[in-house]
Scaffold this active site. Structure first.
Site, mmCIF file in Angstrom:
data_model
loop_
_atom_site.group_PDB
_atom_site.id
_atom_site.type_symbol
_atom_site.label_atom_id
_atom_site.label_comp_id
_atom_site.label_asym_id
_atom_site.label_seq_id
_atom_site.Cartn_x
_atom_site.Cartn_y
_atom_site.Cartn_z
ATOM 1 N N ARG A 75 -8.875 29.142 25.181
ATOM 2 C CA ARG A 75 -9.898 28.202 24.999
ATOM 3 C C ARG A 75 -10.920 29.006 26.370
ATOM 4 N NH1 ARG A 75 -10.727 25.434 30.555
ATOM 5 N NH2 ARG A 75 -9.098 27.340 31.593
ATOM 6 N N HIS A 97 -7.537 34.025 34.008
ATOM 7 C CA HIS A 97 -9.026 33.989 34.868
ATOM 8 C C HIS A 97 -9.327 35.448 35.186
ATOM 9 C CE1 HIS A 97 -12.615 32.770 36.632
ATOM 10 N NE2 HIS A 97 -12.229 31.571 36.013
HETATM 11 P P1 FAD Z 1 -3.115 18.853 36.134
HETATM 12 O O1 FAD Z 1 -3.986 18.618 37.170
HETATM 13 O O2 FAD Z 1 -2.445 20.144 36.777
HETATM 14 O O3 FAD Z 1 -2.353 17.328 36.683
HETATM 15 C C1 FAD Z 1 -0.791 17.354 36.363
HETATM 16 C C2 FAD Z 1 0.306 16.507 37.379
HETATM 17 O O4 FAD Z 1 1.403 16.568 37.255
HETATM 18 C C3 FAD Z 1 0.038 17.190 38.990
HETATM 19 O O5 FAD Z 1 -0.393 16.033 39.576
HETATM 20 C C4 FAD Z 1 1.646 17.145 38.926
HETATM 21 O O6 FAD Z 1 2.021 16.699 40.461
HETATM 22 C C5 FAD Z 1 2.528 16.288 38.396
HETATM 23 N N1 FAD Z 1 3.595 16.803 38.153
HETATM 24 C C6 FAD Z 1 4.010 17.868 37.134
HETATM 25 N N2 FAD Z 1 5.639 18.220 37.354
HETATM 26 C C7 FAD Z 1 5.838 17.210 37.607
HETATM 27 C C8 FAD Z 1 7.442 16.063 37.627
HETATM 28 N N3 FAD Z 1 7.914 17.285 37.278
HETATM 29 N N4 FAD Z 1 7.344 14.717 38.126
HETATM 30 C C9 FAD Z 1 5.247 14.899 38.718
HETATM 31 N N5 FAD Z 1 5.417 15.137 38.154
HETATM 32 C C10 FAD Z 1 4.532 15.798 37.783
HETATM 33 N N6 FAD Z 1 -10.785 23.325 33.290
HETATM 34 C C11 FAD Z 1 -11.707 22.972 32.926
HETATM 35 O O7 FAD Z 1 -12.004 22.305 31.971
HETATM 36 N N7 FAD Z 1 -12.900 23.422 33.795
HETATM 37 C C12 FAD Z 1 -12.296 23.953 35.084
HETATM 38 O O8 FAD Z 1 -13.849 23.886 35.355
HETATM 39 C C13 FAD Z 1 -11.625 24.054 35.525
HETATM 40 N N8 FAD Z 1 -12.088 24.893 36.628
HETATM 41 C C14 FAD Z 1 -10.161 25.343 37.154
HETATM 42 C C15 FAD Z 1 -9.882 25.164 38.306
HETATM 43 C C16 FAD Z 1 -8.598 25.963 38.852
HETATM 44 C C17 FAD Z 1 -8.805 27.172 39.957
HETATM 45 C C18 FAD Z 1 -7.589 26.226 37.720
HETATM 46 C C19 FAD Z 1 -6.199 26.394 38.346
HETATM 47 C C20 FAD Z 1 -7.454 25.420 37.320
HETATM 48 C C21 FAD Z 1 -9.187 25.010 36.213
HETATM 49 N N9 FAD Z 1 -9.535 24.561 34.705
HETATM 50 C C22 FAD Z 1 -10.815 24.214 34.577
HETATM 51 C C23 FAD Z 1 -7.643 23.556 34.046
HETATM 52 C C24 FAD Z 1 -8.282 22.132 34.154
HETATM 53 O O9 FAD Z 1 -8.122 22.193 36.127
HETATM 54 C C25 FAD Z 1 -7.010 21.931 34.281
HETATM 55 O O10 FAD Z 1 -6.309 22.988 33.135
HETATM 56 C C26 FAD Z 1 -6.267 20.459 33.774
HETATM 57 O O11 FAD Z 1 -6.946 20.020 35.066
HETATM 58 C C27 FAD Z 1 -5.608 20.178 33.782
HETATM 59 O O12 FAD Z 1 -4.984 18.537 34.306
HETATM 60 P P2 FAD Z 1 -3.815 17.938 33.940
HETATM 61 O O13 FAD Z 1 -3.816 16.379 34.521
HETATM 62 O O14 FAD Z 1 -2.756 17.991 32.801
HETATM 63 O O15 FAD Z 1 -2.925 18.566 34.751
HETATM 64 C C1 SIN Z 2 -13.824 28.439 36.342
HETATM 65 O O1 SIN Z 2 -14.703 27.511 37.088
HETATM 66 O O2 SIN Z 2 -14.417 29.409 36.611
HETATM 67 C C2 SIN Z 2 -12.607 27.662 35.295
HETATM 68 C C3 SIN Z 2 -13.390 27.187 34.575
HETATM 69 C C4 SIN Z 2 -12.242 26.805 33.813
HETATM 70 O O3 SIN Z 2 -11.333 27.240 33.700
HETATM 71 O O4 SIN Z 2 -12.528 26.409 32.119
#
Ligand code: FAD
Ligand code: SIN
Length: 541
Positions: free
Chosen positions: A385, A243
């Protein structure tokens, strides 16, 4: 302890929680999550979710923008499917109570759609600048109200339990099958055996493999490492998205400054105050992220400065405070009033475009093992992405995977063989935790320095040699000492680092997020394909 459940979900972010809500009417659900239930990348998402929600937008345009960002590697049928199914999933979130921001147009109320890099239209539906927090809050609330779902907080999955490892009779269809996972209860210090008809990997991304990252501490690539060890294919992990704009401050832990800020007029500037993005791309500050991050990297290497500036102070201060209350407040805590001064920003590792290979229902190579969200490689993102497409992907795939898993569980049920409890071998308590913290630091530093925004063959080879040595050391340490969360995660970041390096070495070109100075051009003739890695060997005890 042995815990039997119909659905085992590893992770409580958007992917895991939304899957849980959909499968709960069809069986018992256990969610294991390694910190508290809210802690996830989802909870920190700022910008919002990309979806066609306005009559001024179209599926064709969202598809086109996604394909352009993906730089030739998106699977077109997947892009079409996700984009077209997106609005229905957003409607579901709205019905569940996510308070997306509206604006007035005449006497009508409509969604306030944001704009981010690479999007030709305003299409980011958001809840101010804390979209993820609102989505996570609503999903956790719904899950907690459902008596069929049990959340196990501070439980970290160590490894998948697969049929080939334990069954007297091997799987007949030649495909291995997943029977659940060994899970470490961090607070009690014991390993439980979770046996499940269906297992979902929803464990998020890999940001912590790098020294500087926008990701929370949970992002250690556990799901990718576990699936790899169990023999599933992993693809495209060389495509790490940096980012462009994280706050540069020793205490800010790489707090993200949303791209939406540039979408509302924020401008990147050098220390002299000169804007520079027009030199690099016609879309200037709203060019795709790989271009913006590389441009900043180049400017920093040229100038020797530590950071560049991001300036939105020319916009109305009332508007800034209303549109970005979270960023405004957080920056103020660090001494920056964004309505008055520019912010120091740097790029940081943010998102992994590759992961565990799945089909269009979220099924992996291993029967009864699904993967969704950032852990998965579905073909949507290709080599880069498009901003805000990841929350969208997680929603669409959790829905599709849930439908398939429900169908599967209604059919034949697995009769498990007797599964041995976790065998700690000759493990003893470690009095050398300095080894673990040193190796953590070394991996993250070497990935940042050698396998960062721009790579070379020499740097990749050097990184590979270092990681091989560290892997040996970690393996030895892992089997000699009692498991801890730090050790489990260290083992996983080492695997993921190795996978990133090996994928990067395989790609003999520059494309999307992967830029190798020894192959500075795109090679459509030979390299327009996914990078696939399989191990096929099990490391379960
Ligand atoms: P996560 O939301 O990361 O959840 C993973 C879960 O797995 C957590 O609960 C964790 O504790 C658990 N876990 C991991 N390993 C283990 C294990 N071994 N055992 C048990 N539990 C485990 N994307 C967008 O589309 N729009 C946005 O505006 C955006 N902004 C972002 C801003 C930030 C600061 C960040 C970091 C990312 C952003 N992204 C955004 C990307 C997006 O947030 C993530 O790709 C998405 O939330 C991932 O969702 P997920 O459910 O796959 O994983
Ligand atoms: C952001 O708000 O800039 C993050 C958006 C994203 O990771 O998709």
């Amino acid at each position: 302890m042995e815990i039997k459940t119909d659905f085992l979900i590893i992770g409580s972010g958007i992917a895991g929680l939304s899957f849980a809500l959909k499968v709960a009417p069809f069986g018992s659900v256990a969610i294991v999550t390694k910190k508290n239930k809210l802690e996830s990348s989802t909870n920190y998402a700022q910008g919002g979710i990309a979806a066609v929600m306005s009559s001024e937008d179209s599926f064709e345009e969202h598809i086109k923008d996604t394909l352009i960002a993906g730089d030739g590697l998106c699977h077109e049928e997947v892009v079409k499917m996700v984009v077209e199914e997106g609005p229905a999933r957003i409607e579901e979130l709205i019905n569940w109570g996510v308070p997306f921001t509206h604006k007035r147009k005449g006497n009508k109320k409509e969604f306030d759609l944001g704009k981010e890099g690479g999007h030709s239209k305003r299409r980011i539906i958001h809840a101010k600048d804390f979209t993820g927090q609102e989505v996570e809050r609503i999903l956790v609330d719904k899950v907690e109200k459902d008596p069929r779902i049990k959340i196990f907080e501070h439980h970290i999955a160590i490894d998948l339990i697969t049929q080939s490892k334990f069954a007297e009779e091997k799987a007949t269809d030649k495909k291995d099958a997943c029977w659940g996972a060994y899970v470490f209860d961090i607070e009690k210090g014991v390993v439980h055996t979770f046996l499940a008809q269906i297992t979902l990997l929803a464990s998020g991304g890999v940001g912590k493999v790098y020294l500087y990252t926008s990701n929370p501490d949970i992002a250690t690539g556990d799901g990718i490492a576990m699936a790899y060890r169990a023999g599933a294919r992993i693809a495209n992990v060389e495509f790490i998205q940096f980012h462009p704009t994280c706050l540069y401050h020793p205490e800010a832990k790489n707090f993200l400054i949303s791209e939406a800020l540039r979408g509302e007029g924020g401008i990147l500037k050098l220390m002299s105050g000169t804007p520079f993005m027009e030199k690099y791309h016609p879309l200037k500050d709203l060019a795709p992220r790989d271009i913006v991050a590389r441009s900043i990297d180049l400017e920093l290497k040229k100038s020797g400065e530590e950071y560049v500036l991001l300036d939105i102070s020319h916009k109305d201060s009332g508007f800034i405070k209303k549109r970005f209350p979270n960023i405004y407040k957080k920056c103020l805590e660090f001494g920056y009033d964004i309505t008055k001064v520019p912010l120091p920003v740097v790029p940081a590792a943010h998102y992994v475009c590759g992961g565990v290979v799945t089909d269009r229902q979220g099924e992996t190579d291993i029967s009864r093992l699904y993967a969704c969200g950032e852990t998965a490689c579905t073909g949507l993102h290709g080599a880069n992405r498009l901003a805000s497409n990841s929350l969208l992907e997680a929603l669409v795939y959790a829905h599709r995977a849930a439908r398939k898993a429900i169908e599967e569980i209604k059919g034949a049920r697995t009769e498990f063989s007797r599964i041995p409890s976790w065998n700690p071998g000759g493990a003893v308590d470690s009095d050398e935790s300095v080894v673990v913290s040193h190796n953590w630091d070394e991996i993250r530093r070497l990935m940042w320095n050698y396998v960062g925004i721009v790579v070379s063959n020499k740097l990749l080879d050097r990184a590979q040699r270092r990681i091989a040595l560290l892997q040996e050391e970690i393996k030895e340490y892992y089997w000699d000492f009692i498991v801890t969360r730090d050790l489990i995660e260290l083992r996983n970041i080492a695997v993921v680092a190795e996978l990133i390096i090996r994928c990067a070495q395989q790609r003999k070109e520059s494309r999307g997020l992967h830029y190798n100075i020894d192959f500075p051009y795109k090679d459509d003739e030979h390299e327009k394909k996914d990078t696939i890695i399989t191990q096929g060997e099990l490391t379960n005890p």
